[in-house]
Design a protein around this motif. Structure first.
Motif, short mmCIF file in Angstrom:
data_model
loop_
_atom_site.label_atom_id
_atom_site.label_comp_id
_atom_site.label_asym_id
_atom_site.label_seq_id
_atom_site.Cartn_x
_atom_site.Cartn_y
_atom_site.Cartn_z
N GLU A 19 0.86 -1.18 0.00
CA GLU A 19 0.00 0.00 0.00
C GLU A 19 0.90 1.22 0.00
OE1 GLU A 19 -3.71 0.15 2.34
OE2 GLU A 19 -2.84 1.97 3.24
N LEU A 20 0.61 2.13 -0.92
CA LEU A 20 1.38 3.37 -1.02
C LEU A 20 0.43 4.54 -0.75
CD1 LEU A 20 4.02 4.90 -1.75
CD2 LEU A 20 3.21 4.91 -4.12
N ASN A 21 0.78 5.35 0.24
CA ASN A 21 -0.03 6.53 0.59
C ASN A 21 0.78 7.80 0.37
OD1 ASN A 21 -2.45 5.21 1.74
ND2 ASN A 21 -0.94 4.36 3.16
N CYS A 22 0.09 8.83 -0.08
CA CYS A 22 0.73 10.14 -0.28
C CYS A 22 -0.26 11.23 0.14
CB CYS A 22 1.12 10.31 -1.74
SG CYS A 22 1.93 11.87 -2.09
N ASN A 23 0.12 12.08 1.07
CA ASN A 23 -0.75 13.14 1.57
C ASN A 23 -2.10 12.60 2.04
OD1 ASN A 23 1.23 15.07 0.98
ND2 ASN A 23 0.47 15.33 -1.11
N SER A 24 -2.04 11.54 2.81
CA SER A 24 -3.23 10.90 3.39
C SER A 24 -4.16 10.29 2.36
CB SER A 24 -4.02 11.89 4.25
OG SER A 24 -3.20 12.41 5.28
N LYS A 25 -3.70 10.11 1.14
CA LYS A 25 -4.49 9.45 0.10
C LYS A 25 -3.77 8.19 -0.35
CE LYS A 25 -6.73 13.58 -1.74
NZ LYS A 25 -6.93 14.44 -2.90
N THR A 26 -4.56 7.14 -0.60
CA THR A 26 -3.97 5.89 -1.08
C THR A 26 -3.72 5.98 -2.57
OG1 THR A 26 -5.12 4.63 0.64
CG2 THR A 26 -4.31 3.38 -1.26
N VAL A 27 -2.46 5.85 -2.96
CA VAL A 27 -2.09 5.87 -4.38
C VAL A 27 -2.43 4.52 -5.00
CG1 VAL A 27 -0.20 6.17 -6.04
CG2 VAL A 27 -0.26 7.53 -3.93
N PHE A 28 -2.03 3.44 -4.35
CA PHE A 28 -2.44 2.10 -4.76
C PHE A 28 -2.36 1.16 -3.58
CE2 PHE A 28 2.16 1.92 -5.85
CZ PHE A 28 2.53 0.79 -5.14
N SER A 29 -3.09 0.08 -3.69
CA SER A 29 -3.09 -0.96 -2.66
C SER A 29 -3.27 -2.28 -3.37
CB SER A 29 -4.25 -0.72 -1.68
OG SER A 29 -4.30 -1.76 -0.72
N THR A 30 -2.32 -3.20 -3.20
CA THR A 30 -2.40 -4.49 -3.90
C THR A 30 -2.88 -5.58 -2.95
OG1 THR A 30 -0.10 -5.12 -3.41
CG2 THR A 30 -0.48 -3.80 -5.40
N PRO A 31 -3.56 -6.61 -3.49
CA PRO A 31 -4.15 -7.64 -2.63
C PRO A 31 -3.17 -8.64 -2.04
CG PRO A 31 -4.59 -8.15 -4.94
CD PRO A 31 -3.90 -6.81 -4.91
N GLY A 32 -2.04 -8.86 -2.71
CA GLY A 32 -1.08 -9.85 -2.20
C GLY A 32 -1.56 -11.27 -2.33
N ASP A 33 -2.44 -11.52 -3.33
CA ASP A 33 -3.00 -12.86 -3.51
C ASP A 33 -2.22 -13.72 -4.50
OD1 ASP A 33 -3.63 -11.57 -5.86
OD2 ASP A 33 -5.81 -11.74 -5.65
N GLY A 34 -1.12 -13.18 -5.04
CA GLY A 34 -0.29 -13.94 -5.98
C GLY A 34 -0.83 -13.98 -7.40
N ILE A 35 -1.96 -13.32 -7.67
CA ILE A 35 -2.55 -13.31 -9.02
C ILE A 35 -2.05 -12.07 -9.75
CG2 ILE A 35 -4.69 -13.25 -10.35
CD1 ILE A 35 -6.01 -14.69 -7.95
N ILE A 36 -1.30 -12.29 -10.82
CA ILE A 36 -0.65 -11.21 -11.56
C ILE A 36 -1.66 -10.16 -12.02
CG2 ILE A 36 0.70 -10.64 -13.62
CD1 ILE A 36 1.93 -13.47 -13.39
N LYS A 37 -2.79 -10.63 -12.57
CA LYS A 37 -3.79 -9.72 -13.12
C LYS A 37 -4.34 -8.77 -12.06
CE LYS A 37 -6.56 -10.39 -17.15
NZ LYS A 37 -7.32 -11.28 -17.98
#
Length: 194
Positions: A19-37
């Motif tokens: 999870e990447l946050n910038c200025n209290s906003k989430t830029v992206f958050s990945t599930p970590g489920d191992g599925i590339i798509k």
């Protein structure tokens, strides 16, 4: 720059949630489920991923899996070509050129986006061409690029049939003798003008 690097690290480890946050906003958050798509959709956007197809092929000592642009979604110029070699993001001009060559051969266009996970023996790569080790060179370039091109061609042909134009059928002329059948030799079949 931070977002770009963090995104590439997240793509290289789809089995870990980032999870990447910038200025209290989430830029992206990945599930970590191992599925590339799923990870790609979080980093690159669902629109980009919907125009890509999954590929997977291997030919010892090479193993490749990932996502690549579907022929219908090719652009004038590629915007994302990401190579993860042995679990680490790298830049490899030879792999990019191999992909572009295949798309140009099959579809007459370049501009394919991709994220490819490539597994190769370490001794077949040279990681000492860049101080940060972000660029690599393939030591057995002709063999590896040949295997990549061959695997990619086969993957694209399996998923997208390349149709050849059909020859028009020639009508059989009626003859006075209804029992008459013209001899046709498959090996030397000719299409004569009417």
């Amino acid at each position: 720059a931070v977002t770009d690097i963090a995104g590439k690290i997240a793509l290289s480890r789809t089995d870990i949630a980032f999870e990447l946050n910038c200025n209290s906003k989430t830029v992206f958050s990945t599930p970590g489920d191992g599925i590339i798509k799923n990870t790609c959709a979080c980093i690159m956007g669902r629109g980009t991923v919907s125009g890509m197809m999954e590929i997977q092929f291997s030919d010892s000592p090479l193993y490749v899996k990932g996502l690549i642009s579907s022929p219908a979604f090719l652009k004038e110029k590629s915007s994302r070509q990401i190579t993860i070699l042995n679990g680490r993001y790298v830049e490899c001009e030879q792999i990019s050129k191999a992909v572009e060559t295949v798309y140009n051969e099959l579809y007459g266009r370049r501009g394919a986006d991709f994220i490819l996970f490539v597994t190769l023996p370490f001794e077949m790569t040279d990681v000492n061409i860049h101080p940060a080790k972000t660029s690599i060179r393939l030591l057995n370039e002709s063999l590896i690029t040949m295997l990549i091109k061959q695997g990619l061609r086969n993957s694209l042909r399996e998923q997208f049939v390349i149709k050849q134009p059909a020859l028009p059928e020639k009508p059989i002329r009626e003859t006075p003798d209804s029992n008459y059948q013209p001899l046709v030799f498959e090996a030397a079949k000719e299409y004569l003008p009417d």
